[in-house]
Design a protein around this motif. Structure first.
Motif, short mmCIF file in Angstrom:
data_model
loop_
_atom_site.label_atom_id
_atom_site.label_comp_id
_atom_site.label_asym_id
_atom_site.label_seq_id
_atom_site.Cartn_x
_atom_site.Cartn_y
_atom_site.Cartn_z
N LEU A 1 0.84 -1.18 0.00
CA LEU A 1 0.00 0.00 0.00
C LEU A 1 0.88 1.24 0.00
CD1 LEU A 1 -3.24 0.39 1.95
CD2 LEU A 1 -1.57 2.22 2.06
N LEU A 2 0.60 2.15 -0.92
CA LEU A 2 1.47 3.30 -1.11
C LEU A 2 0.84 4.61 -0.69
CD1 LEU A 2 2.88 2.34 -4.61
CD2 LEU A 2 3.87 1.90 -2.37
N LYS A 3 -0.47 4.64 -0.56
CA LYS A 3 -1.13 5.89 -0.17
C LYS A 3 -2.47 5.54 0.47
CE LYS A 3 -3.28 10.01 -2.20
NZ LYS A 3 -3.56 10.73 -3.45
N PRO B 1 -13.33 11.64 2.29
CA PRO B 1 -14.36 11.00 1.46
C PRO B 1 -14.15 11.32 -0.02
CG PRO B 1 -15.36 12.08 3.35
CD PRO B 1 -13.92 12.52 3.32
N ARG B 2 -14.30 10.29 -0.82
CA ARG B 2 -14.12 10.45 -2.27
C ARG B 2 -15.21 9.65 -2.96
NH1 ARG B 2 -10.10 11.82 -5.79
NH2 ARG B 2 -8.65 12.24 -4.10
N GLY B 3 -16.05 10.34 -3.76
CA GLY B 3 -17.15 9.66 -4.42
C GLY B 3 -18.12 9.13 -3.38
N ARG B 4 -18.38 7.83 -3.42
CA ARG B 4 -19.27 7.20 -2.44
C ARG B 4 -18.49 6.56 -1.29
NH1 ARG B 4 -22.93 3.00 -5.10
NH2 ARG B 4 -23.81 3.06 -2.98
N SER B 5 -17.19 6.74 -1.28
CA SER B 5 -16.37 6.08 -0.27
C SER B 5 -16.04 7.03 0.87
CB SER B 5 -15.07 5.57 -0.90
OG SER B 5 -14.27 6.66 -1.30
N LEU B 6 -15.79 6.44 2.04
CA LEU B 6 -15.34 7.21 3.19
C LEU B 6 -13.84 7.12 3.39
CD1 LEU B 6 -18.15 6.27 5.74
CD2 LEU B 6 -17.99 8.29 4.28
N GLY B 7 -13.22 6.18 2.69
CA GLY B 7 -11.77 6.03 2.76
C GLY B 7 -11.27 5.39 1.49
N ALA B 8 -10.01 5.63 1.19
CA ALA B 8 -9.44 5.08 -0.03
C ALA B 8 -8.01 4.66 0.22
CB ALA B 8 -9.50 6.10 -1.17
N ALA B 9 -7.61 3.61 -0.48
CA ALA B 9 -6.24 3.10 -0.34
C ALA B 9 -5.66 2.85 -1.72
CB ALA B 9 -6.25 1.81 0.48
N ASP C 1 -7.05 1.57 -4.68
CA ASP C 1 -7.91 0.46 -4.28
C ASP C 1 -8.93 1.06 -3.34
OD1 ASP C 1 -8.90 -1.94 -3.91
OD2 ASP C 1 -7.12 -2.87 -3.11
N ILE C 2 -10.14 1.27 -3.85
CA ILE C 2 -11.09 2.16 -3.20
C ILE C 2 -11.96 1.43 -2.19
CG2 ILE C 2 -12.94 3.79 -3.65
CD1 ILE C 2 -10.19 4.59 -4.60
N ASP C 3 -12.27 2.11 -1.11
CA ASP C 3 -13.19 1.60 -0.10
C ASP C 3 -14.53 2.29 -0.29
OD1 ASP C 3 -11.12 0.14 0.97
OD2 ASP C 3 -10.46 1.79 2.23
N ASN D 1 -24.82 4.24 6.10
CA ASN D 1 -23.82 5.10 5.48
C ASN D 1 -22.48 5.01 6.20
OD1 ASN D 1 -23.01 6.83 3.49
ND2 ASN D 1 -23.46 8.68 4.67
N VAL D 2 -22.17 3.81 6.71
CA VAL D 2 -20.89 3.57 7.36
C VAL D 2 -19.93 3.03 6.32
CG1 VAL D 2 -19.76 2.38 9.28
CG2 VAL D 2 -22.12 3.12 9.48
N LEU D 3 -18.67 3.15 6.60
CA LEU D 3 -17.65 2.73 5.64
C LEU D 3 -17.89 1.32 5.15
CD1 LEU D 3 -14.88 3.20 4.28
CD2 LEU D 3 -13.87 2.08 6.24
N ASN D 4 -17.91 1.17 3.85
CA ASN D 4 -18.01 -0.16 3.25
C ASN D 4 -16.79 -0.33 2.39
OD1 ASN D 4 -18.69 -2.52 2.09
ND2 ASN D 4 -20.23 -1.67 0.73
N ASP D 5 -15.81 -1.03 2.90
CA ASP D 5 -14.49 -1.06 2.28
C ASP D 5 -14.48 -2.01 1.10
OD1 ASP D 5 -11.46 -2.51 2.65
OD2 ASP D 5 -11.60 -0.35 2.48
N GLU D 6 -14.18 -1.48 -0.08
CA GLU D 6 -14.07 -2.31 -1.27
C GLU D 6 -12.68 -2.15 -1.85
OE1 GLU D 6 -15.90 -2.72 -5.76
OE2 GLU D 6 -16.80 -1.37 -4.30
N SER D 7 -11.89 -3.20 -1.79
CA SER D 7 -10.53 -3.15 -2.29
C SER D 7 -10.51 -3.80 -3.66
CB SER D 7 -9.59 -3.89 -1.35
OG SER D 7 -9.65 -3.33 -0.06
N THR D 8 -10.60 -3.00 -4.67
CA THR D 8 -10.68 -3.51 -6.04
C THR D 8 -9.41 -3.16 -6.77
OG1 THR D 8 -13.03 -3.13 -5.98
CG2 THR D 8 -12.06 -3.56 -8.13
N THR D 9 -8.54 -4.11 -6.89
CA THR D 9 -7.28 -3.86 -7.58
C THR D 9 -7.55 -3.73 -9.06
OG1 THR D 9 -6.10 -5.14 -5.95
CG2 THR D 9 -4.98 -4.74 -8.04
N VAL D 10 -7.12 -2.64 -9.63
CA VAL D 10 -7.36 -2.40 -11.04
C VAL D 10 -6.27 -3.05 -11.86
CG1 VAL D 10 -7.63 -0.64 -12.78
CG2 VAL D 10 -8.47 -0.23 -10.48
#
Length: 659
Positions: free
Chosen positions: A470-472, A477-485, A641-643, A650-659
């Motif tokens: 993980l680099l960043k 909040p970004r888009g529909r996410s509350l956190g992003a990785a 890899d977005i959460d 509306n609580v964090l729903n973490d989705e790690s989708t490697t592109v």
């Protein structure tokens, strides 16, 4: 002998009959009004049954028009029935015709009757009698104009192009767009970056169309059909257009859905017309995009009786592909994302002889694609194309074009003179994660949970060997996410069991961090659970990576299992599969909990830093954990890899989708 017989044309016989009906009233139908003498006329005027009388001074005649009451009483009784031929006359017909003697006496007698009875409203008008030939001429010109308009609008404009006697509507004609010498395809292979293997294969098609004798003199035959298969956005349509641009031959382009119509027989008719046009302009290329719209395997998914029209269209396509040889110089190219559902008869040798897989671009291919798209953008000199290519692993050509466009829009929004490196980084984040929402209000307790959730992902991915580093990380909040990785996934062709297990463990790190830190879990890991369930299911049922189930794969590459209700295994096997999937996931979850418990201080330090800065980078992880011993030299190119949030609370729903 001339066999060009287009059939009997019924338009002209019908036109002749109509003309006879129009003019027959003048020559054969006789007059529709009855003669009237003067005394009868005066009687009708006195009775108030005459509405108007038109007196012609030059021929001692007058036309008498009755009132509606007079018509109801007299016309039915002693007037002959109105001939249907009179319907074609443009001028109103009088009810009676009168021949008078002396005009002066006739007028005085009429005026005296009106003076004696003021209630009489009959009017007397004077005019000049029309020449019958003149009236006939104007009537003929009017109806000839109507027929000419009818002929050209209905038969020419809305016709099938075959002139009179052809189809009334052009619904059965092909909707293919033709690119020929008048409208040439301006794209060539220089505009198609990457795809070196695919370009090499289709180059034979170009060479054959340019110099067919080179192949035919040796007895070789060029493939009749070339099928381009690959994920969306990889450049299949662009490659087909480049073939046409290089070969400089007529190019018929249309979509598979253009054959689909609600009318019976239209699809098959359009297929016939398409191939007829192509043969007439050979050498030529026919390109059908999204051919799965009509090429789907017959007899599948038709629980309500089937779609006979689509099958008829496919049958006609199969017949046409068999009906021409390579000597016609017509080559069919098609593109689809779902080759697995195409009919086997369509894929056999002799129809689509060659299938070309257009895959997602590799690192060097992405660099070439950036070179093409950046030619149209004013880019800062410091921007490195290889750096951008490393930024976008798993991106298709269409995705890269979107990145370049978004970067230009971001630079313009920020009033930059050129598009710089940061604009491209922001564009990648914008495309993958959505728009950043810094003003979104989050409760402190939820923000803390989000921070530990993301720190859990970061910790596990840094401490296990095979997880993508993980680099960043951000909790903005970004888009529909509350956190992003952001990760840097390794570009590999094969994945081992250990690598998949480490990825499962890292994906479950967010929920495990919540358990270790707060002693409870939230709905924020919904997409994490969805991802690990699918991955564990694939390990057991597809890849044969489970010891208990064994070296068995229930994957059906033909796509036929998609339409079956049953499972390819027994109930006892299904129970065993469910148990093994659950064991894999639970083992990796407990493993994540153990790793985080052993490194609790580092997890707290990383989460605290994330709460303070809201965005942390690889350098911050190195300060907390140190360098990864097994890591090769890493580039500074982050991948996201977005959460994504769940709908629950509306609580964090973490989705790690490697592109």
């Amino acid at each position: 002998m001339n066999n060009n017989n287009k059939g009997f044309n019924w338009f002209f016989p019908i036109a002749i009959v109509v003309m006879l009906l129009i003019f027959g009233s003048n020559f054969f139908g006789g007059e529709t009004s009855k003669p009237l003498d003067e005394q009868q006329f005066y009687t009708l005027v006195e009775q108030g049954k005459v509405q108007d009388v038109m007196v012609y001074r030059d021929n001692f005649k007058a036309d008498v028009f009755l009132t509606q009451a007079g018509k109801n009483e007299l016309v039915k009784k002693d007037q002959p029935a109105e001939s249907p031929l009179s319907l074609f006359n443009l001028k109103p017909q009088p009810d009676y015709t009168l021949t008078y003697g002396d005009l002066r006496y006739f007028q005085e007698r009429f005026n005296k009757i009106k003076a004696d009875n003021p209630k009489i409203e009959t009017k007397m008008d004077f005019g000049v009698a029309e020449n019958p030939l003149t009236s006939l001429l104007f009537t003929a010109l009017f109806w000839i104009g109507i027929m000419v308009l009818f002929y050209y609008v209905l038969f020419r404009k809305m016709g099938s192009g075959g002139g009179p006697g052809g189809q009334i509507f052009s619904i059965g004609k092909s909707k293919a767009k033709l690119f020929d010498e008048k409208d040439k395809v301006q794209i060539n292979f220089n505009d198609v970056a990457g795809l070196e293997g695919a370009k090499e294969e289709v180059q034979e098609v170009v060479d054959f169309l340019k110099n067919s004798e080179k192949y035919t003199k040796l007895g070789g035959k060029i493939p009749k059909g070339v099928l381009l298969v690959g994920p969306p956005g990889t450049g299949k349509t662009l490659l087909a257009k480049a073939v046409a641009g290089e070969a400089k031959v007529p190019f018929f382009s249309l979509s598979g859905s253009d054959f689909v119509e609600m009318f019976v027989g239209v699809g098959a008719s359009r297929v016939r017309d398409l191939f007829a046009q192509a043969k007439a302009k050979s050498p030529a290329i026919i390109f059908i995009d999204e051919i799965d719209a009509i090429g789907r395997a017959r007899g599948k998914g038709q629980f309500t009786g089937g779609n006979d029209e689509r099958e008829n269209t496919l049958n006609q396509l199969l017949t046409e592909m068999d009906g021409f040889g390579t000597d016609t110089n017509v080559i069919l190219m098609a593109a689809t994302n779902r080759a697995d559902i195409l009919d086997k008869a369509l894929m056999r040798a002799g129809r689509f002889d060659r299938s070309i897989y257009v895959d997602l671009p590799e690192l060097h291919e992405r660099k070439e694609i950036f070179e093409v798209h950046l030619k149209k953008i004013k880019v800062d000199e410091t921007v490195d194309r290889e750096f951008l290519a490393k930024q976008t692993p798993g991106f298709s050509g269409a995705d890269i074009a979107n990145v370049c466009n978004e970067a230009a829009l971001i630079a313009a929004r920020n009033n930059h003179e050129t598009v710089n490196k940061q604009d491209f980084l922001d564009a990648v984040d914008r495309i993958i994660g959505g728009l950043e929402k810094k003003n979104k209000v989050i409760k402190p307790s939820e923000k803390k949970r989000v921070a530990f959730h993301e720190a859990g992902h970061a910790t596990i991915s840094w401490l296990v060997e095979h997880a993508a580093p993980l680099l960043k990380v951000t909790i903005v909040p970004r888009g529909r996410s509350l956190g992003a990785a952001w990760y840097l996934p390794e570009e590999r062709q094969l994945t081992t069991t250990e690598q998949m297990n480490d990825e499962l463990c890292a994906t479950l790190g967010g929920r495990a961090a919540e358990q270790v830190t707060f002693g409870n879990i939230s709905t924020g890991a919904l997409s994490d659970l969805e991802r690990v369930t699918k991955q564990a299911q694939a390990m057991v049922t597809i890849y044969g990576l489970n010891d208990k189930v064994g070296n068995i794969s229930y994957y059906d590459s033909s796509g036929q299992s998609e339409y079956s209700f049953g499972k390819p295994y027994s109930e006892s096997t299904a129970k065993m599969i469910d148990e093994e999937i659950s064991k894999i996931i639970e083992f990796q979850y407990q493993r994540a909990v153990q790793i985080l418990s052993e490194n609790r201080d580092k997890l707290n330090a990383l989460a605290t830093k994330l709460l303070e800065k809201e965005v942390i980078f690889r350098e911050d992880l190195e300060e907390v954990f140190g360098k990864r011993a097994w890591d090769p030299e890493l580039s500074e190119t982050p991948m996201s890899d977005i959460d994504n949030p769940a709908t629950a609370g509306n609580v964090l729903n973490d989705e790690s989708t490697t592109v």
